[in-house]
Write a protein that holds these residues in place. Structure first.
Motif, PDB file in Angstrom:
ATOM      1  N   CYS A 135       5.992 -25.066  -8.581  1.00  0.00           N
ATOM      2  CA  CYS A 135       4.997 -24.815  -9.527  1.00  0.00           C
ATOM      3  C   CYS A 135       4.898 -25.193 -10.862  1.00  0.00           C
ATOM      4  O   CYS A 135       5.590 -25.349 -11.478  1.00  0.00           O
ATOM      5  CB  CYS A 135       5.104 -22.875  -9.608  1.00  0.00           C
ATOM      6  SG  CYS A 135       4.372 -22.069 -10.653  1.00  0.00           S
TER       7      CYS A 135
ATOM      8  N   HIS B 194       3.541 -23.869 -13.635  1.00  0.00           N
ATOM      9  CA  HIS B 194       4.226 -23.130 -14.582  1.00  0.00           C
ATOM     10  C   HIS B 194       5.723 -23.517 -15.399  1.00  0.00           C
ATOM     11  O   HIS B 194       5.479 -24.017 -16.055  1.00  0.00           O
ATOM     12  CB  HIS B 194       4.050 -21.798 -14.303  1.00  0.00           C
ATOM     13  CG  HIS B 194       4.542 -21.054 -15.385  1.00  0.00           C
ATOM     14  ND1 HIS B 194       5.453 -19.528 -15.420  1.00  0.00           N
ATOM     15  CD2 HIS B 194       3.965 -20.757 -16.712  1.00  0.00           C
ATOM     16  CE1 HIS B 194       5.292 -19.163 -16.488  1.00  0.00           C
ATOM     17  NE2 HIS B 194       4.658 -19.706 -17.256  1.00  0.00           N
ATOM     18  N   GLN B 195       6.738 -23.321 -14.269  1.00  0.00           N
ATOM     19  CA  GLN B 195       8.001 -23.568 -14.595  1.00  0.00           C
ATOM     20  C   GLN B 195       8.633 -24.260 -13.803  1.00  0.00           C
ATOM     21  O   GLN B 195      10.206 -23.940 -13.759  1.00  0.00           O
ATOM     22  CB  GLN B 195       8.487 -22.421 -15.490  1.00  0.00           C
ATOM     23  CG  GLN B 195       8.005 -22.069 -16.683  1.00  0.00           C
ATOM     24  CD  GLN B 195       8.653 -20.707 -17.390  1.00  0.00           C
ATOM     25  OE1 GLN B 195       9.605 -20.144 -16.599  1.00  0.00           O
ATOM     26  NE2 GLN B 195       8.080 -20.288 -18.655  1.00  0.00           N
ATOM     27  N   GLY B 196       8.253 -24.461 -12.701  1.00  0.00           N
ATOM     28  CA  GLY B 196       8.897 -25.162 -11.670  1.00  0.00           C
ATOM     29  C   GLY B 196       9.650 -24.540 -10.486  1.00  0.00           C
ATOM     30  O   GLY B 196      10.360 -25.072  -9.752  1.00  0.00           O
ATOM     31  N   CYS B 197       9.474 -23.276 -10.411  1.00  0.00           N
ATOM     32  CA  CYS B 197       9.984 -22.606  -9.272  1.00  0.00           C
ATOM     33  C   CYS B 197       9.142 -23.188  -7.938  1.00  0.00           C
ATOM     34  O   CYS B 197       8.114 -23.828  -7.979  1.00  0.00           O
ATOM     35  CB  CYS B 197       9.867 -21.042  -9.246  1.00  0.00           C
ATOM     36  SG  CYS B 197      10.819 -20.409 -10.509  1.00  0.00           S
TER      37      CYS B 197
ATOM     38  N   CYS C 244       3.552 -18.066  -6.163  1.00  0.00           N
ATOM     39  CA  CYS C 244       5.131 -18.116  -6.849  1.00  0.00           C
ATOM     40  C   CYS C 244       5.855 -17.046  -7.111  1.00  0.00           C
ATOM     41  O   CYS C 244       5.347 -16.162  -7.840  1.00  0.00           O
ATOM     42  CB  CYS C 244       4.792 -19.162  -8.032  1.00  0.00           C
ATOM     43  SG  CYS C 244       6.487 -19.566  -8.991  1.00  0.00           S
TER      44      CYS C 244
ATOM     45  N   CYS D 107       8.489 -16.447  -9.096  1.00  0.00           N
ATOM     46  CA  CYS D 107       8.977 -16.374 -10.366  1.00  0.00           C
ATOM     47  C   CYS D 107       8.129 -15.441 -11.368  1.00  0.00           C
ATOM     48  O   CYS D 107       8.632 -14.519 -11.751  1.00  0.00           O
ATOM     49  CB  CYS D 107       9.182 -17.657 -10.880  1.00  0.00           C
ATOM     50  SG  CYS D 107      10.556 -18.492  -9.821  1.00  0.00           S
ATOM     51  N   HIS D 108       7.027 -15.890 -11.554  1.00  0.00           N
ATOM     52  CA  HIS D 108       6.025 -15.032 -12.411  1.00  0.00           C
ATOM     53  C   HIS D 108       4.704 -14.787 -11.855  1.00  0.00           C
ATOM     54  O   HIS D 108       3.945 -14.210 -12.607  1.00  0.00           O
ATOM     55  CB  HIS D 108       6.019 -15.853 -13.635  1.00  0.00           C
ATOM     56  CG  HIS D 108       7.222 -16.355 -14.147  1.00  0.00           C
ATOM     57  ND1 HIS D 108       7.678 -17.797 -14.131  1.00  0.00           N
ATOM     58  CD2 HIS D 108       8.266 -16.059 -14.931  1.00  0.00           C
ATOM     59  CE1 HIS D 108       8.687 -17.995 -14.619  1.00  0.00           C
ATOM     60  NE2 HIS D 108       8.992 -16.842 -15.116  1.00  0.00           N
ATOM     61  N   GLY D 109       4.671 -15.032 -10.510  1.00  0.00           N
ATOM     62  CA  GLY D 109       3.229 -14.391  -9.673  1.00  0.00           C
ATOM     63  C   GLY D 109       2.078 -15.340 -10.000  1.00  0.00           C
ATOM     64  O   GLY D 109       0.963 -14.738  -9.523  1.00  0.00           O
ATOM     65  N   SER D 110       2.243 -16.424 -10.121  1.00  0.00           N
ATOM     66  CA  SER D 110       1.234 -17.300 -10.191  1.00  0.00           C
ATOM     67  C   SER D 110       0.562 -17.427  -8.876  1.00  0.00           C
ATOM     68  O   SER D 110       1.508 -17.405  -7.842  1.00  0.00           O
ATOM     69  CB  SER D 110       1.390 -18.798 -10.722  1.00  0.00           C
ATOM     70  OG  SER D 110       1.649 -18.774 -11.912  1.00  0.00           O
TER      71      SER D 110
ATOM     72  N   PRO E 178       0.511 -16.989 -14.420  1.00  0.00           N
ATOM     73  CA  PRO E 178       0.288 -17.568 -15.867  1.00  0.00           C
ATOM     74  C   PRO E 178       0.146 -19.362 -15.507  1.00  0.00           C
ATOM     75  O   PRO E 178       0.100 -20.077 -16.671  1.00  0.00           O
ATOM     76  CB  PRO E 178       1.582 -17.465 -16.478  1.00  0.00           C
ATOM     77  CG  PRO E 178       2.735 -17.213 -15.311  1.00  0.00           C
ATOM     78  CD  PRO E 178       1.830 -16.366 -14.299  1.00  0.00           C
TER      79      PRO E 178
HETATM   80 FE1  FES Z   1       5.734 -19.890 -11.029  1.00  0.00          FE
HETATM   81 FE2  FES Z   1       6.278 -19.241 -13.328  1.00  0.00          FE
HETATM   82  S1  FES Z   1       7.098 -20.898 -12.256  1.00  0.00           S
HETATM   83  S2  FES Z   1       4.558 -18.532 -12.264  1.00  0.00           S
END
Ligand code: FES
Length: 155
Positions: free
Chosen positions: A98, A100-103, A116, A118-121, A134
């Motif tokens: 991802c 955003h932050q790598g999940c 994703c 982790c944060h719903g992207s 995000p």
């Molecule tokens: Fe994927 Fe934050 S790491 S939405």
């Protein structure tokens, strides 16, 4: 001699949260003929199951075309790749990291989006574009093509 890869079935779980931000591309570094595990994260019909991928001598990841549902996608956890078949016979693959932050983008959401956990992207399975933040950028597109009964993915 081959070993049986461990296959995990994951739907909506955050496979990559153990080391977010680490974009691993193990499938490119693996030797020829090494089996890697795959996971069917979800498909348009909501079914789950396993899928096995192999790594070719050239470092490409190969997965049976039949393992990727038309209109759905397959998450390959060891390769950290998502491969989708938006239209029968047309395939596209993404680095599952991802932006955003790598999940790991490891599940399929409504309207065939890649999610994703982790944060719903959410990202469009057809082209990897951001559908919901995000994340502000889309998934990294990898080279993917159909070769007979297999999909060949390379970075
Ligand atoms: Fe994927 Fe934050 S790491 S939405």
């Amino acid at each position: 001699m081959t070993s049986t890869p461990e296959v995990d079935t994951v739907v909506g779980a955050c496979v990559g949260c153990a080391a977010p931000g680490v974009a691993r591309r193990r499938f490119l570094a693996a030797g020829g003929g090494v089996a890697v595990a795959g996971t069917l994260a979800g498909c348009s019909s909501g079914e789950t199951g396993g899928g096995a991928a192999t790594t070719g001598a050239d470092g490409s990841t190969r997965v049976p075309l039949a393992d990727v549902p038309v209109g759905g996608s397959l998450y390959l956890d060891e390769a950290e790749v998502v491969v989708a078949q938006p239209v029968e016979g047309e395939v596209v693959a993404y680095d599952a990291t991802c932006p955003h932050q790598g999940c790991m983008v490891s599940s399929t959401g409504a309207d065939d989006t890649l999610v994703c956990p982790c944060h719903g992207s959410a990202f469009a399975a057809a082209d990897g574009a951001v559908v919901q933040g995000p994340a502000t950028t889309g998934l990294t597109v990898l080279s993917a093509r159909v070769d007979g009964t297999e999909i060949v993915i390379s970075g």
